[in-house]
Design a protein around this motif. Structure first.
Motif, PDB file in Angstrom:
ATOM      1  N   SER A  47       1.660 -44.011   0.146  1.00  0.00           N
ATOM      2  CA  SER A  47       1.947 -44.275  -1.245  1.00  0.00           C
ATOM      3  C   SER A  47       1.114 -45.454  -1.733  1.00  0.00           C
ATOM      4  O   SER A  47       0.870 -46.411  -1.005  1.00  0.00           O
ATOM      5  N   ARG A  48       0.638 -45.315  -2.926  1.00  0.00           N
ATOM      6  CA  ARG A  48      -0.180 -46.340  -3.594  1.00  0.00           C
ATOM      7  C   ARG A  48      -1.529 -46.567  -2.906  1.00  0.00           C
ATOM      8  O   ARG A  48      -2.148 -47.614  -3.068  1.00  0.00           O
ATOM      9  N   LYS A  49      -1.990 -45.587  -2.135  1.00  0.00           N
ATOM     10  CA  LYS A  49      -3.274 -45.725  -1.459  1.00  0.00           C
ATOM     11  C   LYS A  49      -4.380 -45.811  -2.512  1.00  0.00           C
ATOM     12  O   LYS A  49      -4.478 -44.997  -3.407  1.00  0.00           O
ATOM     13  N   TRP A  51      -4.730 -48.022  -4.821  1.00  0.00           N
ATOM     14  CA  TRP A  51      -4.357 -48.662  -6.079  1.00  0.00           C
ATOM     15  C   TRP A  51      -5.050 -50.009  -6.254  1.00  0.00           C
ATOM     16  O   TRP A  51      -5.466 -50.347  -7.358  1.00  0.00           O
ATOM     17  N   ASP A  52      -5.162 -50.781  -5.170  1.00  0.00           N
ATOM     18  CA  ASP A  52      -5.779 -52.105  -5.295  1.00  0.00           C
ATOM     19  C   ASP A  52      -7.211 -51.992  -5.805  1.00  0.00           C
ATOM     20  O   ASP A  52      -7.627 -52.734  -6.697  1.00  0.00           O
TER      21      ASP A  52
END
Length: 85
Positions: A47-49, A51-52
């Motif tokens: 999850s949220r791979k 995003w940064d």
């Protein structure tokens, strides 16, 4: 491809050949799904791979501003009638 179940302690498992693991991109953690009497194995989604990196790019392009800033910052009807300071 046919294979056999192997005993692993009190459980049983299936060996997945290395070429298949590499082709599919499986890592240490996988998801096992039972659907329509079939077992589906796939890479566990993080999850949220990424995003940064996406947020960093948005900041560089000055694309991280609220598009509805006026609506968010403007007082609502509830603010005007119900809220007391």
């Amino acid at each position: 491809m046919k294979t056999k179940l192997i005993r692993i302690g009190n459980s049983q498992g299936v060996r997945i050949p290395k070429p298949i693991i590499e082709e599919i991109g499986l890592s240490e953690e996988i998801e096992m799904i039972l659907k329509d009497n079939k077992i589906i194995l796939r890479s566990a989604e993080q999850s949220r791979k990424g995003w940064d990196n996406a947020f960093e790019k948005m900041a560089e392009e000055n694309d991280d501003q609220l598009i509805d800033k006026e609506g968010v910052e403007a007082p609502s009807q509830w603010d005007k009638t119900e809220w007391t300071w």
